[in-house]
Design an enzyme around this catalytic site. Structure first.
Site, PDB file in Angstrom:
ATOM      1  N   ASP A 150     -27.938 -23.017  39.325  1.00 47.64           N
ATOM      2  CA  ASP A 150     -28.886 -21.899  39.326  1.00 47.64           C
ATOM      3  C   ASP A 150     -28.474 -20.935  40.430  1.00 47.64           C
ATOM      4  O   ASP A 150     -28.426 -21.305  41.606  1.00 47.64           O
ATOM      5  CB  ASP A 150     -30.290 -22.469  39.582  1.00 47.64           C
ATOM      6  CG  ASP A 150     -31.395 -21.470  39.369  1.00 47.64           C
ATOM      7  OD1 ASP A 150     -31.209 -20.295  39.738  1.00 47.64           O
ATOM      8  OD2 ASP A 150     -32.447 -21.872  38.844  1.00 47.64           O
ATOM      9  N   HIS A 187     -30.412 -20.899  35.368  1.00 45.23           N
ATOM     10  CA  HIS A 187     -31.835 -20.508  35.459  1.00 45.23           C
ATOM     11  C   HIS A 187     -32.401 -20.068  34.106  1.00 45.23           C
ATOM     12  O   HIS A 187     -33.551 -19.650  34.026  1.00 45.23           O
ATOM     13  CB  HIS A 187     -31.945 -19.354  36.469  1.00 45.23           C
ATOM     14  CG  HIS A 187     -33.310 -19.143  37.050  1.00 45.23           C
ATOM     15  ND1 HIS A 187     -33.908 -20.028  37.911  1.00 45.23           N
ATOM     16  CD2 HIS A 187     -34.224 -18.146  36.891  1.00 45.23           C
ATOM     17  CE1 HIS A 187     -35.108 -19.586  38.266  1.00 45.23           C
ATOM     18  NE2 HIS A 187     -35.331 -18.439  37.653  1.00 45.23           N
ATOM     19  N   SER A 227     -39.796 -20.858  37.198  1.00 46.21           N
ATOM     20  CA  SER A 227     -39.486 -19.881  38.244  1.00 46.21           C
ATOM     21  C   SER A 227     -40.783 -19.400  38.909  1.00 46.21           C
ATOM     22  O   SER A 227     -41.521 -20.225  39.442  1.00 46.21           O
ATOM     23  CB  SER A 227     -38.661 -18.740  37.639  1.00 46.21           C
ATOM     24  OG  SER A 227     -38.030 -18.007  38.654  1.00 46.21           O
TER      25      SER A 227
END
Lengths: 293, 293
Positions: free
Chosen positions: B239, B271, B161
């Site tokens: 996600d 995610h 991320s």
């Protein structure tokens, strides 16, 4: 089978899905439900391997230790990888009733909430709700069997620390209910160790009542005369809680009573999930072997 | 080699050991040290495979995402198993300076503490301390090289991320510094997405300053002309943050600029660390291959 599974779910007692995440090809889910045994809403985690969409699978129950919830094993042990490899479902209940607000319930980290010890309490104010033993060995099994594609009766049990002891007493008190049992760093003889003495006194009353022996794995092993079962005990040599765990007491009792026991000492390992993560694959393989016999 | 390692440690800048746990035959440790670049005490986690007692090993840096610390990858990804298999050291820094008490530093979960974005800030009050880019690409590498048995220069980088983007910009801004780079669900084009716009505005000033392009992987890819490097992007199809991540923007930029890029879409994954745990073994293998070339 997908249709069958959905139909089953509609018929079954109400579960609320809290979360769902894909992991190692399967689904790691958390559900909540109203527990009759505990008189409160409870959560449990369940890992469903991809194969569970196609057929019924055997199941391993995991019981966690002091201060844990249904999530510790799920997030820190890496168990899903091995469960996916062996096509076995994993169920992790919480470690005590929640949200009851009984007097003193949150005063200690090692008694009350997060520390149910997998017994049925007889002392007030705990006796109405702190019935984790009946919850794990009966109510939860029924909930799982009615809601998920499991092969009924093909179940094993394992756990860590307080939950390792929980797994041992669930198996020793119910010959034949579990195909195999294993424990990481279990509290093996709670009647003789501070955590155990505190919990048994609080939930069952003083030792003099004579009730402790029914909730102590070492005492239960001494009098065990049920279907043959092997106790697989796993222990780190650098565990700083060895004086709480007393594995040698259990091994000695098993030897005397001719109950087969394996004690695997792991050089340099401690009491943490790093230790569990290292060896949990070996335990899942061990249970899968027994479940598929 | 053991003596050499200890002698090195005595000569090196002062590290304080916070914790040490045996896992998969190696040691998972956490250290703290005073960072000159960030002007505060920082923690990092390091996994040392058993082989590191005998010889120097290559290293992979892991950069975590928003709200994380040095522990998320260590506790939830299961990376130690793969690092032990491939004899590679893993280092996980924290995600921002800590304990500075700058005004507004703790007001948001996506800016300030836990959200350093791996840039060097130019705006007050962040510019004196929020220098995670220099910390990761220079100071931390020196600290690791001086204190642990690593093969200098044999290093790769990956992250998740915000940290996935961090890994990409660290590699793109320093051709040759890393042997390989990979990213789980990276923020690929922060100039075009809410989290990124907030962070770049706060740390670097408004877009009009023209400085953002130097800190945006998609922009950096467009103008990349260094030593050949492949960008390995991993992305879950489910996600919920895809509108923050914009992987297709980066892939398009790479195609235009003839920078090799792999985008692996993982059907049904989200995610979370459950997704990371499923594929991190593949990433460690990928880096090990490049590190051992």
């Amino acid at each position: 089978m997908r249709i069958f599974y959905r139909a089953l779910r509609k018929m079954a007692s109400a579960l609320t899905e809290v979360s769902s995440n894909k992991v190692f090809g399967g689904l790691q889910k958390v559900f909540s439900h109203e527990s009759k045994e505990l008189g409160c809403k409870m959560r449990f985690a369940i890992f469903l391997p991809a194969q569970s969409e196609e057929k019924k699978l055997p199941i391993i129950y995991w019981l966690s230790g002091l201060e844990c919830t249904e999530l510790n094993c799920v997030q820190k042990s890496g168990i899903q990888r091995y469960a996916a490899e062996h096509d076995v479902i994993i169920v992790c209940p919480d470690t005590s009733p929640r949200g009851l607000n009984l007097p003193g319930e949150k005063d200690s980290w090692d008694f009350g909430e997060g520390a149910g010890f997998y017994v049925n309490a007889t002392e007030k104010p705990w006796s109405d709700n702190y019935r984790m033993y009946s919850y794990v060995t009966s109510e939860l099994i029924n909930v799982i069997n009615s809601n998920f594609p499991v092969i009924e009766g093909k179940q094993s049990i394992m756990g860590h620390s307080m939950g390792g002891h929980g797994a041992l007493i669930c198996a020793l008190k119910n010959p034949g209910l579990y195909k195999s049992v294993s424990a990481f760093a279990p509290i093996c003889n709670p009647s003789k160790a501070p955590w155990g003495i505190k919990a048994l006194t609080g939930y069952l009353g003083p030792h003099e009542t004579g009730s402790w022996a029914q909730w102590d794995a070492t005492e239960l092993a001494k009098s065990y005369n049920g279907a043959p079962i092997e106790l697989f005990i796993d222990q780190g040599s650098d565990d700083k809680f060895l004086d709480q765990l007393l594995p040698n007491n259990l091994v000695a009792a098993c030897k005397e009573a001719h109950v087969p026991a394996i004690l695997k000492m792991r050089e340099g390992y401690d009491h943490s999930y790093f230790y569990i993560a290292t060896f949990i694959g070996e335990h899942v393989s061990y249970h899968a072997k027994h479940l598929n016999e």
